[in-house]
Design an enzyme around this catalytic site. Structure first.
Site, PDB file in Angstrom:
ATOM      1  CG  HIS A  37      -6.675   2.235   1.559  1.00 32.96           C
ATOM      2  ND1 HIS A  37      -7.044   1.376   2.269  1.00 32.96           N
ATOM      3  CD2 HIS A  37      -6.249   1.801   0.436  1.00 32.96           C
ATOM      4  CE1 HIS A  37      -6.639   0.161   2.063  1.00 32.96           C
ATOM      5  NE2 HIS A  37      -6.241   0.197   0.830  1.00 32.96           N
ATOM      6  CD  GLN A  61      -3.769  -7.097  -7.114  1.00 39.14           C
ATOM      7  OE1 GLN A  61      -4.176  -6.389  -7.949  1.00 39.14           O
ATOM      8  NE2 GLN A  61      -3.155  -6.882  -6.036  1.00 39.14           N
TER       9      GLN A  61
HETATM   10  P1  AMP Z   1      -4.570  -1.963  -1.676  1.00 32.76           P
HETATM   11  O1  AMP Z   1      -6.095  -1.701  -1.302  1.00 32.76           O
HETATM   12  O2  AMP Z   1      -3.769  -2.858  -0.537  1.00 32.76           O
HETATM   13  O3  AMP Z   1      -4.275  -2.444  -2.894  1.00 32.76           O
HETATM   14  O4  AMP Z   1      -3.882  -0.572  -1.654  1.00 32.76           O
HETATM   15  C1  AMP Z   1      -4.535   0.614  -2.437  1.00 32.76           C
HETATM   16  C2  AMP Z   1      -3.394   1.822  -2.404  1.00 32.76           C
HETATM   17  O5  AMP Z   1      -3.236   1.963  -1.072  1.00 32.76           O
HETATM   18  C3  AMP Z   1      -2.099   1.177  -2.911  1.00 32.76           C
HETATM   19  O6  AMP Z   1      -1.327   2.290  -3.880  1.00 32.76           O
HETATM   20  C4  AMP Z   1      -1.082   0.900  -1.621  1.00 32.76           C
HETATM   21  O7  AMP Z   1       0.164   1.213  -1.770  1.00 32.76           O
HETATM   22  C5  AMP Z   1      -1.780   2.091  -0.829  1.00 32.76           C
HETATM   23  N1  AMP Z   1      -1.516   2.080   0.580  1.00 32.76           N
HETATM   24  C6  AMP Z   1      -2.008   0.870   1.311  1.00 32.76           C
HETATM   25  N2  AMP Z   1      -1.432   0.837   2.523  1.00 32.76           N
HETATM   26  C7  AMP Z   1      -0.889   2.104   2.782  1.00 32.76           C
HETATM   27  C8  AMP Z   1      -0.149   2.990   3.787  1.00 32.76           C
HETATM   28  N3  AMP Z   1      -0.139   2.240   5.016  1.00 32.76           N
HETATM   29  N4  AMP Z   1      -0.004   4.238   3.431  1.00 32.76           N
HETATM   30  C9  AMP Z   1      -0.001   4.640   2.248  1.00 32.76           C
HETATM   31  N5  AMP Z   1      -0.604   3.939   1.242  1.00 32.76           N
HETATM   32  C10 AMP Z   1      -1.148   2.747   1.404  1.00 32.76           C
END
Ligand code: AMP
Length: 284
Positions: A37, A61
């Site tokens: 993040h 979701q």
């Molecule tokens: P989430 O909190 O899981 O909904 O993720 C929020 C954003 O962070 C989304 O756009 C994810 O694709 C991105 N994200 C989550 N894990 C990673 C990672 N390991 N590397 C890069 N971006 C990430």
């Protein structure tokens, strides 16, 4: 760092930035923040006048209520990490601010070919919920650039579809996957992985790498068998392993040198579901 919980407060704050034509970067998250993040926030900070992060665990979701309940929530730690990295604005709304009772939200429905494959097949309704919340958050923040991770490859592709379909004036910036030292893609769900399962989970990345090396020599069917066998031997329980066209998300049967080729997979390790992907061929 400014912290807003209501749409009204945030809109009031952002007014002067819109009228001064300042660029706004927006990083939507569900919290329990990690370096993945933060890498999105770093990219936003480097390219925009103002950077906003949102933390909202979007109920629409989640197709299983137990998954929603178990989702890690650590707001205190998240606030400290974002303040330290220099995030300008944190938007942390309650559910009633995003979905006010009685309000009809018009969100587009992406084509079944994008939302019913891979994650969509195993998590019915998931992408309808993602599109709904991302559209709502974009309407609220009206950013210049939206930052999302390649970690959720299908999600980023669907959001790009929505931006084009709705002609939204925002640029999607997709950032690379941040990984732990052993290759495991960083995820908020990793905290639920017991220590003895970590080496097993790392097989996910190792297998994707091996598939990339074998791409030129093997056909798609044998690559799929290879990956599924590797997972099973390591003790992972695969849901799917697909080699797809990176634009259409459709499975490939043969590979042309001009194709964007991506391997996408979801596996269970213990009671934790992990997703990962790798670009196998990028014609540029
Ligand atoms: P989430 O909190 O899981 O909904 O993720 C929020 C954003 O962070 C989304 O756009 C994810 O694709 C991105 N994200 C989550 N894990 C990673 C990672 N390991 N590397 C890069 N971006 C990430």
């Amino acid at each position: 760092m400014y912290l807003f919980k209501s749409v009204h407060q945030l809109n009031h704050f952002l007014k002067s930035f819109y009228s001064a034509n300042q660029s706004i970067g927006f990083v939507p998250t569900m919290g329990a923040l990690h370096q993945g993040h933060l890498s999105l926030m770093e990219a936003s900070l480097a390219a925009n006048d103002l950077s906003i992060c949102s933390i909202f665990v979007n109920p629409t979701q989640f197709n299983e209520s137990s998954d929603l309940e178990k989702y890690p929530r650590v707001p205190g730690l998240d606030i400290a990490l974002l303040a330290e990295i220099g995030c300008d604005v944190l938007f942390m709304p309650p559910v009633t601010e995003i979905y006010p009772p009685g309000i009809q939200l018009a969100s587009p429905i992406p084509p079944p070919s994008l939302i019913n494959v891979m994650e969509g097949q195993f998590r019915p309704g998931h992408f309808e919920g993602v599109v709904q919340v991302v559209k709502r958050l974009l309407d609220i923040t009206q950013p210049t650039r939206l930052y999302m991770g390649q970690k959720d490859y299908q999600q980023a592709t669907i959001v790009q579809w929505m931006i084009e379909n709705q002609k939204l004036p925002v640029e999607l910036v997709v950032c690379p996957i941040e990984r732990e030292k052993d290759g495991l893609a960083m995820s908020s769900r990793n905290v639920r992985l017991q220590a003895e399962l970590r080496p097993i989970a790392a097989t996910l990345y190792k297998t994707l790498e091996a598939v990339k090396i074998r791409l030129k020599a093997d056909n798609i069917e044998s690559l799929q068998h290879f990956a599924i066998n590797q997972f099973r031997q390591a003790g992972l329980r695969p849901e799917y392993f697909e080699i797809i066209n990176g634009y259409t998300l459709q499975p490939l049967s043969i590979i042309d040198t001009t194709d964007l080729v991506v391997a996408c997979t979801a596996v269970w390790v213990g009671d934790v579901r992990l997703i990962d992907n790798m670009i196998l061929q990028d014609p540029g």
